[in-house]
Design a protein around this motif. Structure first.
Motif, PDB file in Angstrom:
ATOM      1  N   ALA A  66      39.857  40.627  41.892  1.00  7.64           N
ATOM      2  CA  ALA A  66      40.852  39.708  41.783  1.00  7.64           C
ATOM      3  C   ALA A  66      42.067  39.565  42.789  1.00  7.64           C
ATOM      4  O   ALA A  66      42.527  38.709  43.208  1.00  7.64           O
ATOM      5  CB  ALA A  66      41.194  39.286  40.258  1.00  7.64           C
ATOM      6  N   GLU A  73      40.976  32.528  43.639  1.00 14.84           N
ATOM      7  CA  GLU A  73      41.028  32.835  42.332  1.00 14.84           C
ATOM      8  C   GLU A  73      39.624  33.320  41.754  1.00 14.84           C
ATOM      9  O   GLU A  73      38.938  32.855  42.141  1.00 14.84           O
ATOM     10  CB  GLU A  73      41.754  31.678  41.618  1.00 14.84           C
ATOM     11  CG  GLU A  73      43.060  31.405  41.986  1.00 14.84           C
ATOM     12  CD  GLU A  73      43.506  30.376  41.048  1.00 14.84           C
ATOM     13  OE1 GLU A  73      42.899  29.661  40.343  1.00 14.84           O
ATOM     14  OE2 GLU A  73      44.922  30.232  41.133  1.00 14.84           O
ATOM     15  N   LEU A  74      39.820  34.476  41.317  1.00 15.27           N
ATOM     16  CA  LEU A  74      38.490  34.928  40.347  1.00 15.27           C
ATOM     17  C   LEU A  74      38.471  34.535  38.919  1.00 15.27           C
ATOM     18  O   LEU A  74      39.480  34.965  38.296  1.00 15.27           O
ATOM     19  CB  LEU A  74      38.286  36.419  40.746  1.00 15.27           C
ATOM     20  CG  LEU A  74      36.878  37.092  40.030  1.00 15.27           C
ATOM     21  CD1 LEU A  74      35.836  36.290  40.726  1.00 15.27           C
ATOM     22  CD2 LEU A  74      37.038  38.696  40.309  1.00 15.27           C
ATOM     23  N   TYR A  75      37.543  34.051  38.456  1.00 16.21           N
ATOM     24  CA  TYR A  75      37.358  33.639  37.115  1.00 16.21           C
ATOM     25  C   TYR A  75      36.077  34.434  36.385  1.00 16.21           C
ATOM     26  O   TYR A  75      35.023  34.661  37.168  1.00 16.21           O
ATOM     27  CB  TYR A  75      37.214  32.037  37.073  1.00 16.21           C
ATOM     28  CG  TYR A  75      38.589  31.467  37.095  1.00 16.21           C
ATOM     29  CD1 TYR A  75      39.455  31.039  35.687  1.00 16.21           C
ATOM     30  CD2 TYR A  75      38.994  31.192  38.406  1.00 16.21           C
ATOM     31  CE1 TYR A  75      40.428  30.315  36.139  1.00 16.21           C
ATOM     32  CE2 TYR A  75      40.188  30.649  38.279  1.00 16.21           C
ATOM     33  CZ  TYR A  75      41.051  30.224  37.381  1.00 16.21           C
ATOM     34  OH  TYR A  75      42.217  29.641  37.430  1.00 16.21           O
ATOM     35  N   TYR A  76      36.395  34.779  35.268  1.00 18.52           N
ATOM     36  CA  TYR A  76      35.268  35.050  34.360  1.00 18.52           C
ATOM     37  C   TYR A  76      34.915  34.237  33.351  1.00 18.52           C
ATOM     38  O   TYR A  76      35.685  33.577  32.640  1.00 18.52           O
ATOM     39  CB  TYR A  76      35.810  36.419  33.569  1.00 18.52           C
ATOM     40  CG  TYR A  76      34.749  37.159  32.647  1.00 18.52           C
ATOM     41  CD1 TYR A  76      33.834  38.154  33.168  1.00 18.52           C
ATOM     42  CD2 TYR A  76      34.717  36.848  31.274  1.00 18.52           C
ATOM     43  CE1 TYR A  76      32.884  38.832  32.178  1.00 18.52           C
ATOM     44  CE2 TYR A  76      33.659  37.261  30.560  1.00 18.52           C
ATOM     45  CZ  TYR A  76      32.956  38.069  31.129  1.00 18.52           C
ATOM     46  OH  TYR A  76      31.740  38.651  30.265  1.00 18.52           O
ATOM     47  N   THR A  94      44.298  42.304  32.149  1.00 19.93           N
ATOM     48  CA  THR A  94      44.232  42.012  33.460  1.00 19.93           C
ATOM     49  C   THR A  94      45.516  40.708  33.602  1.00 19.93           C
ATOM     50  O   THR A  94      45.784  40.237  32.597  1.00 19.93           O
ATOM     51  CB  THR A  94      43.052  41.087  34.024  1.00 19.93           C
ATOM     52  OG1 THR A  94      43.026  40.944  35.152  1.00 19.93           O
ATOM     53  CG2 THR A  94      42.521  40.038  32.842  1.00 19.93           C
ATOM     54  N   SER A 102      37.279  44.526  37.997  1.00 18.18           N
ATOM     55  CA  SER A 102      37.509  42.925  38.266  1.00 18.18           C
ATOM     56  C   SER A 102      38.721  42.682  38.435  1.00 18.18           C
ATOM     57  O   SER A 102      38.951  41.534  39.462  1.00 18.18           O
ATOM     58  CB  SER A 102      37.029  42.206  36.934  1.00 18.18           C
ATOM     59  OG  SER A 102      35.660  42.586  36.680  1.00 18.18           O
ATOM     60  N   GLU A 103      39.881  43.278  37.938  1.00 15.09           N
ATOM     61  CA  GLU A 103      41.042  43.173  38.492  1.00 15.09           C
ATOM     62  C   GLU A 103      41.331  43.564  39.818  1.00 15.09           C
ATOM     63  O   GLU A 103      42.061  42.918  40.534  1.00 15.09           O
ATOM     64  CB  GLU A 103      42.025  43.834  37.529  1.00 15.09           C
ATOM     65  CG  GLU A 103      43.589  43.794  37.671  1.00 15.09           C
ATOM     66  CD  GLU A 103      44.226  42.135  37.238  1.00 15.09           C
ATOM     67  OE1 GLU A 103      45.295  42.364  37.421  1.00 15.09           O
ATOM     68  OE2 GLU A 103      43.300  41.584  36.782  1.00 15.09           O
ATOM     69  N   LYS A 147      45.316  39.193  37.017  1.00 13.29           N
ATOM     70  CA  LYS A 147      44.921  38.161  38.090  1.00 13.29           C
ATOM     71  C   LYS A 147      43.683  37.422  37.714  1.00 13.29           C
ATOM     72  O   LYS A 147      43.537  36.310  38.187  1.00 13.29           O
ATOM     73  CB  LYS A 147      44.753  39.027  39.438  1.00 13.29           C
ATOM     74  CG  LYS A 147      46.181  39.251  40.133  1.00 13.29           C
ATOM     75  CD  LYS A 147      46.462  37.830  40.575  1.00 13.29           C
ATOM     76  CE  LYS A 147      47.683  38.159  41.659  1.00 13.29           C
ATOM     77  NZ  LYS A 147      48.560  36.980  41.757  1.00 13.29           N
ATOM     78  N   LEU A 148      43.111  38.139  36.758  1.00 13.87           N
ATOM     79  CA  LEU A 148      41.567  37.637  36.610  1.00 13.87           C
ATOM     80  C   LEU A 148      41.821  36.188  35.426  1.00 13.87           C
ATOM     81  O   LEU A 148      42.305  36.335  34.507  1.00 13.87           O
ATOM     82  CB  LEU A 148      40.660  38.290  36.010  1.00 13.87           C
ATOM     83  CG  LEU A 148      39.263  38.322  35.506  1.00 13.87           C
ATOM     84  CD1 LEU A 148      38.503  37.866  37.104  1.00 13.87           C
ATOM     85  CD2 LEU A 148      38.590  39.343  34.746  1.00 13.87           C
TER      86      LEU A 148
END
Length: 65
Positions: A18, A27-30, A53, A14-15, A55-56
């Protein structure tokens, strides 16, 4: 996401995504669910993820009564 190693691998992937998206200004969000409040080695899954992380982003769900 039943093993800590699986979680760390997932957050690493994911990082990477991101970082790629950030280069494009995205921007990537969880978004959390219930499993992120399980503990692994005395730490909540959400804390393990957050500390792995840079960036996430995280979008936390709140419960209103």
């Amino acid at each position: 996401m039943v093993h800590k190693d699986t979680i760390v691998e997932y957050i690493g992937s994911s990082e990477t995504v991101a970082n790629r998206l950030a280069a494009q200004g995205i921007e990537l969000y969880y978004h959390n669910h219930h499993i992120e409040f399980e503990k692994y080695d005395g730490q909540f899954l959400l804390d393990i993820m957050k500390n792995s992380t840079s960036k996430l982003g995280f979008e936390l769900e709140s419960l209103n009564s």
